[in-house]
Design a protein around this motif. Structure first.
Motif, PDB file in Angstrom:
ATOM      1  N   SER A  29       0.836  -1.214   0.000  1.00  0.00           N
ATOM      2  CA  SER A  29       0.000   0.000   0.000  1.00  0.00           C
ATOM      3  C   SER A  29       0.865   1.256   0.000  1.00  0.00           C
ATOM      4  O   SER A  29       0.490   2.277  -0.583  1.00  0.00           O
ATOM      5  CB  SER A  29      -0.945  -0.002   1.201  1.00  0.00           C
ATOM      6  N   ALA A  30       2.050   1.185   0.639  1.00  0.00           N
ATOM      7  CA  ALA A  30       2.977   2.328   0.614  1.00  0.00           C
ATOM      8  C   ALA A  30       3.447   2.589  -0.813  1.00  0.00           C
ATOM      9  O   ALA A  30       3.521   3.750  -1.254  1.00  0.00           O
ATOM     10  CB  ALA A  30       4.169   2.057   1.535  1.00  0.00           C
ATOM     11  N   PHE A  31       3.760   1.520  -1.538  1.00  0.00           N
ATOM     12  CA  PHE A  31       4.182   1.692  -2.936  1.00  0.00           C
ATOM     13  C   PHE A  31       3.035   2.256  -3.785  1.00  0.00           C
ATOM     14  O   PHE A  31       3.257   3.072  -4.689  1.00  0.00           O
ATOM     15  CB  PHE A  31       4.667   0.361  -3.512  1.00  0.00           C
ATOM     16  N   ARG A 275     -20.539  -1.136   6.846  1.00  0.00           N
ATOM     17  CA  ARG A 275     -19.955  -2.367   6.267  1.00  0.00           C
ATOM     18  C   ARG A 275     -18.822  -2.921   7.128  1.00  0.00           C
ATOM     19  O   ARG A 275     -17.746  -3.250   6.622  1.00  0.00           O
ATOM     20  CB  ARG A 275     -19.477  -2.104   4.840  1.00  0.00           C
ATOM     21  N   TYR A 276     -19.068  -3.004   8.426  1.00  0.00           N
ATOM     22  CA  TYR A 276     -18.044  -3.538   9.320  1.00  0.00           C
ATOM     23  C   TYR A 276     -17.664  -4.975   8.963  1.00  0.00           C
ATOM     24  O   TYR A 276     -16.503  -5.374   9.087  1.00  0.00           O
ATOM     25  CB  TYR A 276     -18.548  -3.496  10.765  1.00  0.00           C
ATOM     26  N   GLY A 277     -18.669  -5.751   8.558  1.00  0.00           N
ATOM     27  CA  GLY A 277     -18.399  -7.168   8.290  1.00  0.00           C
ATOM     28  C   GLY A 277     -17.374  -7.366   7.188  1.00  0.00           C
ATOM     29  O   GLY A 277     -16.549  -8.281   7.264  1.00  0.00           O
ATOM     30  N   ASP A 278     -17.407  -6.500   6.152  1.00  0.00           N
ATOM     31  CA  ASP A 278     -16.442  -6.628   5.063  1.00  0.00           C
ATOM     32  C   ASP A 278     -15.014  -6.464   5.577  1.00  0.00           C
ATOM     33  O   ASP A 278     -14.093  -7.134   5.101  1.00  0.00           O
ATOM     34  CB  ASP A 278     -16.720  -5.571   3.985  1.00  0.00           C
ATOM     35  N   ASN A 318      -8.213   9.229  -1.027  1.00  0.00           N
ATOM     36  CA  ASN A 318      -9.627   9.008  -0.742  1.00  0.00           C
ATOM     37  C   ASN A 318      -9.740   8.108   0.489  1.00  0.00           C
ATOM     38  O   ASN A 318      -8.902   7.224   0.709  1.00  0.00           O
ATOM     39  CB  ASN A 318     -10.301   8.344  -1.947  1.00  0.00           C
ATOM     40  N   VAL A 319     -10.783   8.328   1.285  1.00  0.00           N
ATOM     41  CA  VAL A 319     -10.977   7.517   2.492  1.00  0.00           C
ATOM     42  C   VAL A 319     -11.124   6.037   2.142  1.00  0.00           C
ATOM     43  O   VAL A 319     -10.750   5.150   2.921  1.00  0.00           O
ATOM     44  CB  VAL A 319     -12.216   8.019   3.267  1.00  0.00           C
ATOM     45  N   ASP A 320     -11.648   5.747   0.955  1.00  0.00           N
ATOM     46  CA  ASP A 320     -11.820   4.359   0.538  1.00  0.00           C
ATOM     47  C   ASP A 320     -10.487   3.628   0.363  1.00  0.00           C
ATOM     48  O   ASP A 320     -10.478   2.413   0.139  1.00  0.00           O
ATOM     49  CB  ASP A 320     -12.613   4.292  -0.770  1.00  0.00           C
ATOM     50  N   PHE A 321      -9.376   4.364   0.480  1.00  0.00           N
ATOM     51  CA  PHE A 321      -8.083   3.696   0.368  1.00  0.00           C
ATOM     52  C   PHE A 321      -7.900   2.664   1.481  1.00  0.00           C
ATOM     53  O   PHE A 321      -7.144   1.696   1.321  1.00  0.00           O
ATOM     54  CB  PHE A 321      -6.951   4.731   0.434  1.00  0.00           C
ATOM     55  N   VAL A 326      -7.357  -3.395   3.124  1.00  0.00           N
ATOM     56  CA  VAL A 326      -8.044  -4.640   3.501  1.00  0.00           C
ATOM     57  C   VAL A 326      -8.007  -5.631   2.341  1.00  0.00           C
ATOM     58  O   VAL A 326      -7.756  -6.827   2.525  1.00  0.00           O
ATOM     59  CB  VAL A 326      -9.503  -4.345   3.907  1.00  0.00           C
ATOM     60  N   GLY A 327      -8.216  -5.121   1.112  1.00  0.00           N
ATOM     61  CA  GLY A 327      -8.155  -6.002  -0.048  1.00  0.00           C
ATOM     62  C   GLY A 327      -6.774  -6.605  -0.235  1.00  0.00           C
ATOM     63  O   GLY A 327      -6.639  -7.784  -0.601  1.00  0.00           O
ATOM     64  N   LEU A 328      -5.730  -5.800   0.040  1.00  0.00           N
ATOM     65  CA  LEU A 328      -4.365  -6.329  -0.078  1.00  0.00           C
ATOM     66  C   LEU A 328      -4.102  -7.408   0.967  1.00  0.00           C
ATOM     67  O   LEU A 328      -3.396  -8.386   0.694  1.00  0.00           O
ATOM     68  CB  LEU A 328      -3.356  -5.181   0.069  1.00  0.00           C
TER      69      LEU A 328
END
Length: 388
Positions: A29-31, A275-278, A318-321, A326-328
């Motif tokens: 994520s840093a990269f 969406r806490y469960g995600d 963006n906050v969605d970052f 989490v996806g990584l």
């Protein structure tokens, strides 16, 4: 000596399985941040500053309360190899019980009694909502991943209708419920701004750990999860086990929603869904479905989410970052799983039951194709032996 070596190896394997995916996700994520022109140092410094320093650690602990309870709810179902993915709808059902029914009850009874009634109704709402996927699973073997997701979508719609309808605050134009007064919310732990929902969440995790690992009920859940056929042979009622585990899981997740409203948000708007469960689902896999082991992972995410919101804005992200991170984690869990299966690197994240559920449609087509020739039969046999 051999025992000490074996214990050290198990610890190292568990560490690699649990921590390495998180570290790799942070590094990558840093990269990614550098690639899009943002400063990872500024972002991670901001996460530390706004998630830990000063009184911000208290905000992180407040966020932990619903996350830990959602994690426990997921673990209860997952230990029985039941894949309850309707968590978003179940959480919102519990939340709307607190935000919609709560103000009505607080007007007619003492706050303490009204809070207990809200909690009970929220748990029952979540449990009842899980009956359809549970019964379909128990009676007809329907894939619970699909049915629980469908029920979650329906629940989100029902919650929005309630907030825009009978639970709408007539005093405001925005579709939202009435704001619950501060003196009727959950009390704080003395000397802090942390409501007692955090204590309830930690106690629930410890109790769930004890029940699942030290009682006959936990043993029955593990037997049922390992093999429903074996469970029937030892006298377990599979139908009731499916319904019970689904009800406990969904009820706990709905309970998390009600605690979040009465402890932190005080009201609920239409189309709101945290969406806490995600976010929590990969963490329960990292914790190997152990409620107490999930606590540090949830704490990590709570700090990341609490500090990451402001840190992302300061770093130009963006906050969605946060969901990218989490996806990584999920991506590197998959890679670690792949490598670990071939190098026997500790226990798998993915129990056999999940593999059977996910691969069932594909194995079914493999069975059909196997009748066409010998090569098809060999492929099916190989797929049954090969872990995901």
């Amino acid at each position: 000596m051999n025992t000490e070596t074996s214990a050290a190896r198990r610890f190292a394997e568990g560490f690699i399985r649990a921590v390495v995916p998180v570290l790799l996700a942070l590094i990558v994520s840093a990269f990614v941040m550098m690639a899009i022109g943002a400063s990872p140092l500024e972002f991670f410094a901001g996460v530390w500053k706004y998630g830990i320093t000063g009184n911000n650690w208290q905000r992180s602990l407040v966020l932990m309360a619903p996350l830990v309870i959602v994690a426990v709810g997921l673990i209860v179902a997952f230990r029985g190899q039941l894949w309850n993915l309707g968590y978003n709808g179940q959480y919102l059902l519990g939340a709307v019980v607190a935000s919609g029914l709560g103000p009505i009850l607080f007007d007619v009874m003492p706050a303490f009694l009204a809070t207990i009634v809200v909690f009970i109704v929220a748990v029952l709402a979540g449990a009842v909502w899980s009956l359809i996927p549970a019964i379909l699973k128990a009676r007809y073997g329907t894939n619970e991943i699909i049915t629980s997701l469908v029920m979650s979508f329906i629940a989100v719609g029902v919650v929005n209708l309630l907030i825009k309808g009978i639970f709408k605050d007539p005093g405001v134009t925005t579709p939202q419920t009435a704001v619950i007064p501060d003196d009727e919310l959950l009390p704080y732990i003395p000397g802090t701004q942390i409501h007692i929902g955090f204590v309830i969440a930690i106690v629930l995790a410890v109790v769930a750990q004890f029940v699942l690992s030290r009682t006959s009920f936990g043993l029955r859940v593990d037997i049922f999860g390992a093999s429903p056929k074996a469970a029937r042979h030892v006298g377990l009622n599979s139908t009731w086990m499916v319904i019970l585990l689904f009800a406990l899981s969904s009820g706990l997740i709905a309970f998390a929603g009600s605690i979040d409203i009465l402890g932190q948000f005080t009201y609920q708007r239409a189309d709101w869904d945290p969406r806490y469960g995600d976010a929590v689902m990969p963490l329960v896999f990292l914790a190997r479905f152990r409620p107490v082991a999930a606590i540090p992972f949830v704490a990590f995410y709570a700090v990341l989410a609490t500090g990451g919101t402001l840190a992302a804005q300061q770093a130009g992200l963006n906050v969605d970052f946060l969901l990218v991170i989490v996806g990584l984690i999920l991506l590197f869990m998959t890679i670690t799983e792949y490598i670990g299966d071939r190098r026997r690197l500790g226990q798998s994240y993915v129990p056999a039951g999940l593999r059977r559920t996910v691969l069932k449609p594909f194995l079914g087509s493999s069975v059909a194709s196997s009748s066409a020739g010998t090569s098809g039969t060999e492929n099916r046999s190989a797929s049954e032996r090969t872990p995901v």
